[in-house]
Design an enzyme around this catalytic site. Structure first.
Site, PDB file in Angstrom:
ATOM      1  N   HIS A 231     -11.759   4.929  -0.862  1.00 32.65           N
ATOM      2  CA  HIS A 231     -11.482   3.886  -1.858  1.00 32.65           C
ATOM      3  C   HIS A 231     -10.868   2.672  -1.186  1.00 32.65           C
ATOM      4  O   HIS A 231     -10.577   2.704   0.008  1.00 32.65           O
ATOM      5  CB  HIS A 231     -10.610   4.417  -3.001  1.00 32.65           C
ATOM      6  CG  HIS A 231      -9.211   4.830  -2.618  1.00 32.65           C
ATOM      7  ND1 HIS A 231      -8.937   5.887  -1.783  1.00 32.65           N
ATOM      8  CD2 HIS A 231      -7.999   4.311  -2.972  1.00 32.65           C
ATOM      9  CE1 HIS A 231      -7.632   6.012  -1.645  1.00 32.65           C
ATOM     10  NE2 HIS A 231      -7.027   5.071  -2.353  1.00 32.65           N
TER      11      HIS A 231
ATOM     12  N   HIS B  20      -8.005   0.940  -1.352  1.00 34.02           N
ATOM     13  CA  HIS B  20      -6.590   0.648  -1.098  1.00 34.02           C
ATOM     14  C   HIS B  20      -6.334   0.419   0.396  1.00 34.02           C
ATOM     15  O   HIS B  20      -6.935   1.066   1.245  1.00 34.02           O
ATOM     16  CB  HIS B  20      -5.692   1.786  -1.618  1.00 34.02           C
ATOM     17  CG  HIS B  20      -5.543   1.762  -3.102  1.00 34.02           C
ATOM     18  ND1 HIS B  20      -5.153   2.868  -3.829  1.00 34.02           N
ATOM     19  CD2 HIS B  20      -5.725   0.758  -4.009  1.00 34.02           C
ATOM     20  CE1 HIS B  20      -5.107   2.538  -5.112  1.00 34.02           C
ATOM     21  NE2 HIS B  20      -5.453   1.274  -5.253  1.00 34.02           N
TER      22      HIS B  20
ATOM     23  N   ASP C  90      -4.064   1.198   2.454  1.00 32.78           N
ATOM     24  CA  ASP C  90      -3.671   2.291   3.348  1.00 32.78           C
ATOM     25  C   ASP C  90      -4.835   3.240   3.662  1.00 32.78           C
ATOM     26  O   ASP C  90      -4.654   4.256   4.329  1.00 32.78           O
ATOM     27  CB  ASP C  90      -2.467   3.070   2.788  1.00 32.78           C
ATOM     28  CG  ASP C  90      -2.733   3.712   1.447  1.00 32.78           C
ATOM     29  OD1 ASP C  90      -3.313   3.051   0.562  1.00 32.78           O
ATOM     30  OD2 ASP C  90      -2.364   4.890   1.267  1.00 32.78           O
ATOM     31  N   HIS C  91      -6.035   2.885   3.190  1.00 38.82           N
ATOM     32  CA  HIS C  91      -7.223   3.691   3.518  1.00 38.82           C
ATOM     33  C   HIS C  91      -8.285   2.889   4.266  1.00 38.82           C
ATOM     34  O   HIS C  91      -9.216   3.467   4.824  1.00 38.82           O
ATOM     35  CB  HIS C  91      -7.800   4.315   2.246  1.00 38.82           C
ATOM     36  CG  HIS C  91      -6.825   5.249   1.590  1.00 38.82           C
ATOM     37  ND1 HIS C  91      -6.913   6.617   1.679  1.00 38.82           N
ATOM     38  CD2 HIS C  91      -5.678   4.992   0.903  1.00 38.82           C
ATOM     39  CE1 HIS C  91      -5.878   7.164   1.053  1.00 38.82           C
ATOM     40  NE2 HIS C  91      -5.113   6.198   0.573  1.00 38.82           N
TER      41      HIS C  91
ATOM     42  N   HIS D  66      -8.111   7.264  -9.902  1.00 39.50           N
ATOM     43  CA  HIS D  66      -7.128   6.570  -9.060  1.00 39.50           C
ATOM     44  C   HIS D  66      -7.578   5.111  -8.886  1.00 39.50           C
ATOM     45  O   HIS D  66      -6.809   4.180  -9.126  1.00 39.50           O
ATOM     46  CB  HIS D  66      -7.029   7.298  -7.728  1.00 39.50           C
ATOM     47  CG  HIS D  66      -6.071   6.702  -6.746  1.00 39.50           C
ATOM     48  ND1 HIS D  66      -4.716   6.731  -6.918  1.00 39.50           N
ATOM     49  CD2 HIS D  66      -6.294   6.064  -5.576  1.00 39.50           C
ATOM     50  CE1 HIS D  66      -4.136   6.115  -5.883  1.00 39.50           C
ATOM     51  NE2 HIS D  66      -5.072   5.701  -5.057  1.00 39.50           N
TER      52      HIS D  66
ATOM     53  N   ASP E 151      -7.300   9.853  -2.338  1.00 43.88           N
ATOM     54  CA  ASP E 151      -6.125   9.912  -3.211  1.00 43.88           C
ATOM     55  C   ASP E 151      -6.464  10.459  -4.598  1.00 43.88           C
ATOM     56  O   ASP E 151      -5.805  10.125  -5.580  1.00 43.88           O
ATOM     57  CB  ASP E 151      -5.500   8.517  -3.364  1.00 43.88           C
ATOM     58  CG  ASP E 151      -4.769   8.076  -2.107  1.00 43.88           C
ATOM     59  OD1 ASP E 151      -4.690   8.861  -1.143  1.00 43.88           O
ATOM     60  OD2 ASP E 151      -4.285   6.924  -2.085  1.00 43.88           O
TER      61      ASP E 151
ATOM     62  N   HIS F 249      -2.914  11.926   1.986  1.00 42.66           N
ATOM     63  CA  HIS F 249      -1.470  11.806   2.260  1.00 42.66           C
ATOM     64  C   HIS F 249      -0.807  13.171   2.456  1.00 42.66           C
ATOM     65  O   HIS F 249      -1.237  14.165   1.883  1.00 42.66           O
ATOM     66  CB  HIS F 249      -0.747  11.121   1.089  1.00 42.66           C
ATOM     67  CG  HIS F 249      -1.084   9.681   0.920  1.00 42.66           C
ATOM     68  ND1 HIS F 249      -0.334   8.669   1.475  1.00 42.66           N
ATOM     69  CD2 HIS F 249      -2.101   9.073   0.260  1.00 42.66           C
ATOM     70  CE1 HIS F 249      -0.866   7.491   1.140  1.00 42.66           C
ATOM     71  NE2 HIS F 249      -1.940   7.714   0.412  1.00 42.66           N
TER      72      HIS F 249
HETATM   73 FE    FE Z   1      -3.247   6.133  -0.420  1.00 42.20          FE
HETATM   74 ZN    ZN Z   2      -4.911   4.959  -2.954  1.00 39.29          ZN
END
Ligand code: FE
Ligand code: ZN
Length: 253
Positions: free
Chosen positions: A54, A56, A58-59, A112, A131, A169
């Site tokens: 996805h 975001h 942090d990905h 999400h 996530d 995570h």
């Molecule tokens: Fe994340």
């Molecule tokens: Zn995420």
């Protein structure tokens, strides 16, 4: 195929899949480029594919730099092509992505985010859930609805129980504290919490989990359980209602 777990940022995991015979690699959700490059250089490997669950940060944070360095192809869900910069391959729900010796089914699992997908490498039974499904938890519902998240988890539940779960995570310990609060008689969960603590004490990841383990221990996959419903004062309610209540409680946990 070999899977390497690469810790990134504070508590993210990126995963590198290595076809050792042909020296080809994929990375799933590179949060940042440096730990990925460090690993690849140590092993004398290059990066062929970047797979994003996805959009975001942090990905996908490492995408552009990795692509620049290795000329890798970036893969993401078709509807996220504006949110994931420089996508080369737009993925569709249900399609099989096949290149070199990599072979994965793309499953659209919104909730999400609206464009969230998971990658199911069915030959080795490995599932990369980003996530959406965590070990002992599920993702926050940022863009989708409770119904969407619930039915996305139902899709995952249909896969073989031996499927290994690689999530985005290291949240397992914190998640376990929530699960045990409303599922305190679950002996399997009590044992799982011991295992988690032992792994973390040795500085080992609690990932991968298995779908079987999650069925037994993850409260978000157990919203049809009568004991849990009763602990929430939701006797007679639907699984979706129970799931939604759990998600609300977890948001404020
Ligand atoms: Fe994340
Ligand atoms: Zn995420």
């Amino acid at each position: 195929m070999k899977i390497e777990i690469i810790p990134c940022l504070k508590d993210n995991y990126s995963y590198i899949i290595i076809d050792e015979k042909n020296k080809k690699t994929c990375v799933i959700d590179p949060s940042e480029s440096k730990p990925i490059i460090d690993f690849l250089e140590k092993k004398n490997l290059k990066l062929n594919y970047i797979l994003n669950t996805h959009h975001h940060y942090d990905h996908i944070g490492g995408n552009v730099e990795l692509k620049k360095k290795y000329n890798s192809k970036i893969l993401g869900f078709e509807e996220d092509y504006k949110k994931i910069p420089q996508i080369d391959i737009k993925l569709k729900d249900g399609e099989i992505w096949k290149e070199d010796n990599f072979e994965a089914k793309i499953i659209h699992i919104p909730g999400h985010t609206l464009g969230h997908v998971c990658f199911y490498f069915y030959k080795d039974n490995n599932l990369f859930t980003g996530d959406t499904l965590f070990s002992l938890g599920c993702g926050r519902i940022f863009e989708g609805t409770y119904e969407q998240m619930f039915s996305s988890l139902e899709k995952i539940k249909k896969l073989p129980i031996k499927t290994k779960i690689y999530c985005g995570h290291e949240y397992t310990l914190q998640n376990s504290k929530f699960c045990i609060q409303y599922d305190n008689k679950n002996q399997s969960l009590i044992k799982k919490i011991k295992d988690i603590n032992e792994k973390l004490k040795k500085n080992e990841p609690t990932i991968p989990s298995t779908l079987e383990d999650e069925f037994k221990n993850n409260i978000f996959l157990r919203s049809d359980n009568e004991e849990i419903k009763s602990n929430l004062n939701l006797k007679g309610s639907s699984s979706l209602t129970t799931f939604s209540k759990l998600r609300d409680l977890k948001d404020n946990f």
